[in-house]
Design a protein around this motif. Structure first.
Motif, PDB file in Angstrom:
ATOM      1  N   ASN B 177       0.849  -1.282  -0.059  1.00  0.00           N
ATOM      2  CA  ASN B 177       0.056   0.035   0.025  1.00  0.00           C
ATOM      3  C   ASN B 177       0.707   1.225   0.020  1.00  0.00           C
ATOM      4  N   ASP B 178       1.639   1.334  -0.961  1.00  0.00           N
ATOM      5  CA  ASP B 178       2.710   2.506  -0.894  1.00  0.00           C
ATOM      6  C   ASP B 178       2.557   3.304  -2.181  1.00  0.00           C
ATOM      7  N   ASP B 179       3.322   4.041  -2.740  1.00  0.00           N
ATOM      8  CA  ASP B 179       3.283   4.744  -3.806  1.00  0.00           C
ATOM      9  C   ASP B 179       3.466   3.852  -5.288  1.00  0.00           C
ATOM     10  N   ASP B 180       4.010   2.646  -5.069  1.00  0.00           N
ATOM     11  CA  ASP B 180       4.148   1.649  -6.005  1.00  0.00           C
ATOM     12  C   ASP B 180       3.048   0.776  -6.060  1.00  0.00           C
ATOM     13  N   ALA B 181       1.997   0.984  -5.311  1.00  0.00           N
ATOM     14  CA  ALA B 181       0.929  -0.085  -5.413  1.00  0.00           C
ATOM     15  C   ALA B 181       0.373  -0.180  -6.607  1.00  0.00           C
ATOM     16  N   LEU B 182       0.029   1.017  -7.294  1.00  0.00           N
ATOM     17  CA  LEU B 182      -0.464   0.804  -8.788  1.00  0.00           C
ATOM     18  C   LEU B 182       0.322   0.117  -9.750  1.00  0.00           C
ATOM     19  N   LYS B 183       1.771  -0.067  -9.378  1.00  0.00           N
ATOM     20  CA  LYS B 183       2.490  -0.931 -10.331  1.00  0.00           C
ATOM     21  C   LYS B 183       1.988  -2.285 -10.303  1.00  0.00           C
ATOM     22  N   ASN B 184       1.918  -2.777  -9.177  1.00  0.00           N
ATOM     23  CA  ASN B 184       1.330  -4.102  -8.933  1.00  0.00           C
ATOM     24  C   ASN B 184      -0.077  -4.223  -9.794  1.00  0.00           C
ATOM     25  N   ILE B 185      -0.843  -3.407  -9.778  1.00  0.00           N
ATOM     26  CA  ILE B 185      -2.095  -3.447 -10.542  1.00  0.00           C
ATOM     27  C   ILE B 185      -1.888  -3.676 -11.959  1.00  0.00           C
ATOM     28  N   GLU B 186      -1.051  -2.817 -12.425  1.00  0.00           N
ATOM     29  CA  GLU B 186      -0.661  -2.683 -13.793  1.00  0.00           C
ATOM     30  C   GLU B 186      -0.167  -4.441 -14.307  1.00  0.00           C
ATOM     31  N   LYS B 187       0.758  -4.971 -13.296  1.00  0.00           N
ATOM     32  CA  LYS B 187       1.152  -6.499 -13.480  1.00  0.00           C
ATOM     33  C   LYS B 187       0.077  -7.346 -13.280  1.00  0.00           C
ATOM     34  N   ALA B 188      -0.906  -6.947 -12.344  1.00  0.00           N
ATOM     35  CA  ALA B 188      -2.106  -8.003 -12.287  1.00  0.00           C
ATOM     36  C   ALA B 188      -2.935  -7.882 -13.513  1.00  0.00           C
ATOM     37  N   ARG B 189      -2.966  -6.682 -14.093  1.00  0.00           N
ATOM     38  CA  ARG B 189      -3.949  -6.667 -15.425  1.00  0.00           C
ATOM     39  C   ARG B 189      -3.117  -7.310 -16.482  1.00  0.00           C
ATOM     40  N   SER B 190      -1.902  -7.503 -16.680  1.00  0.00           N
ATOM     41  CA  SER B 190      -1.056  -8.187 -17.482  1.00  0.00           C
ATOM     42  C   SER B 190      -1.250  -9.574 -17.470  1.00  0.00           C
ATOM     43  N   HIS B 191      -1.349 -10.084 -16.161  1.00  0.00           N
ATOM     44  CA  HIS B 191      -1.540 -11.600 -16.082  1.00  0.00           C
ATOM     45  C   HIS B 191      -2.980 -11.969 -16.541  1.00  0.00           C
ATOM     46  N   ILE B 192      -3.885 -11.116 -16.174  1.00  0.00           N
ATOM     47  CA  ILE B 192      -5.162 -11.357 -16.656  1.00  0.00           C
ATOM     48  C   ILE B 192      -5.373 -11.411 -18.221  1.00  0.00           C
ATOM     49  N   TYR B 193      -4.763 -10.221 -18.775  1.00  0.00           N
ATOM     50  CA  TYR B 193      -4.716 -10.164 -20.186  1.00  0.00           C
ATOM     51  C   TYR B 193      -3.950 -11.442 -20.885  1.00  0.00           C
ATOM     52  N   ARG B 194      -3.025 -12.091 -20.260  1.00  0.00           N
ATOM     53  CA  ARG B 194      -2.119 -13.037 -20.558  1.00  0.00           C
ATOM     54  C   ARG B 194      -3.251 -14.449 -20.557  1.00  0.00           C
ATOM     55  N   ALA B 195      -3.944 -14.352 -19.399  1.00  0.00           N
ATOM     56  CA  ALA B 195      -4.601 -15.573 -19.503  1.00  0.00           C
ATOM     57  C   ALA B 195      -6.091 -15.573 -20.313  1.00  0.00           C
ATOM     58  N   THR B 196      -6.215 -14.648 -20.796  1.00  0.00           N
ATOM     59  CA  THR B 196      -7.386 -14.216 -22.058  1.00  0.00           C
ATOM     60  C   THR B 196      -6.612 -14.790 -23.097  1.00  0.00           C
ATOM     61  N   LEU B 197      -5.528 -14.187 -23.460  1.00  0.00           N
ATOM     62  CA  LEU B 197      -4.837 -14.307 -24.610  1.00  0.00           C
ATOM     63  C   LEU B 197      -4.679 -15.883 -24.976  1.00  0.00           C
ATOM     64  N   ASP B 198      -4.328 -16.557 -23.639  1.00  0.00           N
ATOM     65  CA  ASP B 198      -4.074 -18.045 -23.768  1.00  0.00           C
ATOM     66  C   ASP B 198      -5.183 -18.839 -24.302  1.00  0.00           C
ATOM     67  N   HIS B 199      -6.395 -18.334 -23.875  1.00  0.00           N
ATOM     68  CA  HIS B 199      -7.537 -19.156 -24.016  1.00  0.00           C
ATOM     69  C   HIS B 199      -7.851 -19.095 -25.508  1.00  0.00           C
ATOM     70  N   TYR B 200      -7.566 -17.998 -26.215  1.00  0.00           N
ATOM     71  CA  TYR B 200      -7.580 -17.882 -27.701  1.00  0.00           C
ATOM     72  C   TYR B 200      -6.603 -18.642 -28.304  1.00  0.00           C
TER      73      TYR B 200
END
Lengths: 62, 268
Positions: B177-200
Motif C-alpha cells: 500500500n505505498d506509492d508503487d501499489a498501482l504498479k502491482n495493479i498494472e502487473k495484475a492486469r497483464s496477467h489477466i490479459y495473458r490468461a485471456t490470450l492463452d484461451h484464444y
C-alpha cells in the motif's frame, strides 16, 4: 444466453505446459482428488455449488 | 453485504489462503495438497468475477447473496488453515481488509481502473473456450499431440494459474500500500490479459493443427502477421498493443479472437 458454469462435480482440466506462458514453472497442479470426508474439500464443494447457483441466478455468462 | 465490504472480505480470505498455500503447494508430500489447488483457485476466480459482475447491484437480496458467498469462503479458508496449522502466519490479513475499507485504494482499483474491463474480457474468453472446445471434434492425432484427454476438458489450467498470479499482485499492492501499489495493479492486469490470450491461442492451436491443410492462405498469413506484431510489441503496456490489421485498429487480443472466428467460419 443461458449462463454456464461447470460445477466441480462435472468439470475436467486441460493442462498445456507446452503453451509458452509465464505459468509453465507453476504448472504442477492437483485436482480430482477431492474427498468428501476431508473438511476442506467439503467446504470447497459447498462454495462451488453456491457459485454455480449464483451464476445461474444472476445470469453471469462465463 | 455491499460490494466494497465483500471485496475486502474476499482479499482478506485470499490472503489467509495464500499465506498457507505458498508453503503447502511446494512442500506438502501428500497427493491432495502438492502443487497448486486448481479447484480452490477456480472458487477464488469465480467469486471475484461474481463480485465484479454484480458490483452495480445494491438490493437487499444481492447483499445477502454476497454475504452468504463470503461466509462460505471464510469457512473454506478456515478449514484449510486448520488442516495446515503448522504453517506459520507471515501476513497481517486483517490489514488487507482495513485498507480496502478505509483507503482510496478501493475506488482507484475496483471502481475506476481498467482492471475490471480486463476481468470481463477474461470471463468472456473462458466462456468462448468452454463453448468452442465442446463444439470441436478433435481427432486422435491432435489429442495425442496436445495430451488432450476428453471433450470435457474445458478448464485451461494455464489460464487459472495466470489469474492466481494476478490475485497475488493485487494482494501485494494491498499489503505494501505505498506509492508503487498501482504498479502491482498494472502487473495484475497483464496477467489477466495473458490468461485471456492463452484461451484464444489454445483454441487456435487445437483447430489449426487439426485442419491445417484446409485453412486458406489468407488466414494463415493473418496469424503469421499477428505473431510478428506480437513480437514487435513485446515490452509495451497492454493498452499500447494496438495496431491496424486489415482495416481495423484493435488490440492484439481482439485480432486473435476475430481471426480465430474467421477460421471457424471458413470451415463451415
Amino acid at each position: 444466453m443461458q449462463a454456464q458454469r461447470t460445477s466441480i462435480h462435472k468439470r475436467s482440466y486441460f493442462n498445456a505446459p507446452h503453451l509458452n506462458t509465464g505459468s509453465v514453472s507453476g504448472s504442477q497442479y492437483n485436482n480430482h482428488k477431492i474427498k468428501d470426508n476431508n473438511p476442506f474439500d467439503k467446504s470447497l464443494i459447498q462454495v462451488d455449488d453456491l457459485l454455480t447457483k449464483l451464476f445461474n441466478k444472476y445470469n453471469i455468462n462465463k | 453485504m455491499i460490494y466494497q465490504k465483500a471485496l475486502a472480505s474476499f482479499f482478506a480470505n485470499y490472503c489467509r489462503f495464500l499465506n498457507v498455500d505458498l508453503s503447502v503447494s511446494l512442500l506438502d508430500k501428500s497427493d491432495r495438497y502438492n502443487g497448486r489447488d486448481i479447484d480452490a483457485l477456480i472458487v477464488f476466480q469465480d467469486s471475484f468475477i461474481f463480485l465484479i459482475e454484480t458490483r452495480g447491484l445494491s438490493s437487499v437480496e444481492s447483499n445477502e447473496d454476497r454475504a452468504q458467498l463470503m461466509a462460505r469462503i471464510n469457512t473454506m479458508v478456515a478449514d484449510y488453515t486448520t488442516i495446515h496449522r503448522d504453517v506459520p502466519s507471515f501476513m497481517d490479513c486483517n490489514k488487507i481488509y482495513n485498507i480496502l475499507i478505509d483507503s482510496d485504494f478501493f475506488a482507484q482499483v475496483f471502481l475506476e481502473n481498467t482492471l475490471i474491463d480486463y476481468i470481463t474480457k477474461y470471463s468472456i474468453s473462458s466462456k468462448d473456450f468452454f463453448q468452442k472446445v465442446k463444439g470441436i471434434d478433435i481427432n486422435e492425432e491432435v489429442r495425442k499431440k496436445f495430451k488432450y484427454s476428453d471433450e470435457n476438458s474445458i478448464i485451461l489450467v494455464q489460464a487459472i494459474l495466470e489469474i492466481n498470479n494476478a490475485f497475488s499482485h493485487i494482494l501485494a499492492s494491498l499489503k505494501n500500500n505505498d506509492d508503487d501499489a498501482l504498479k502491482n495493479i498494472e502487473k495484475a492486469r497483464s496477467h489477466i490479459y495473458r490468461a485471456t490470450l492463452d484461451h484464444y491461442k489454445m483454441l487456435i492451436r487445437l483447430v489449426y493443427t487439426q485442419k491445417n491443410h484446409t485453412v486458406n492462405e489468407t488466414i494463415t498469413k493473418k496469424f503469421q502477421e499477428l505473431r510478428f506484431k506480437e513480437f514487435e510489441l513485446i515490452g509495451t503496456g497492454i493498452e499500447k498493443k494496438v495496431f491496424l490489421h486489415g482495416d481495423k485498429e484493435e488490440n492484439i487480443l481482439t485480432h486473435y479472437k476475430e481471426t480465430f472466428n474467421e477460421m471457424m467460419m471458413n470451415d463451415s
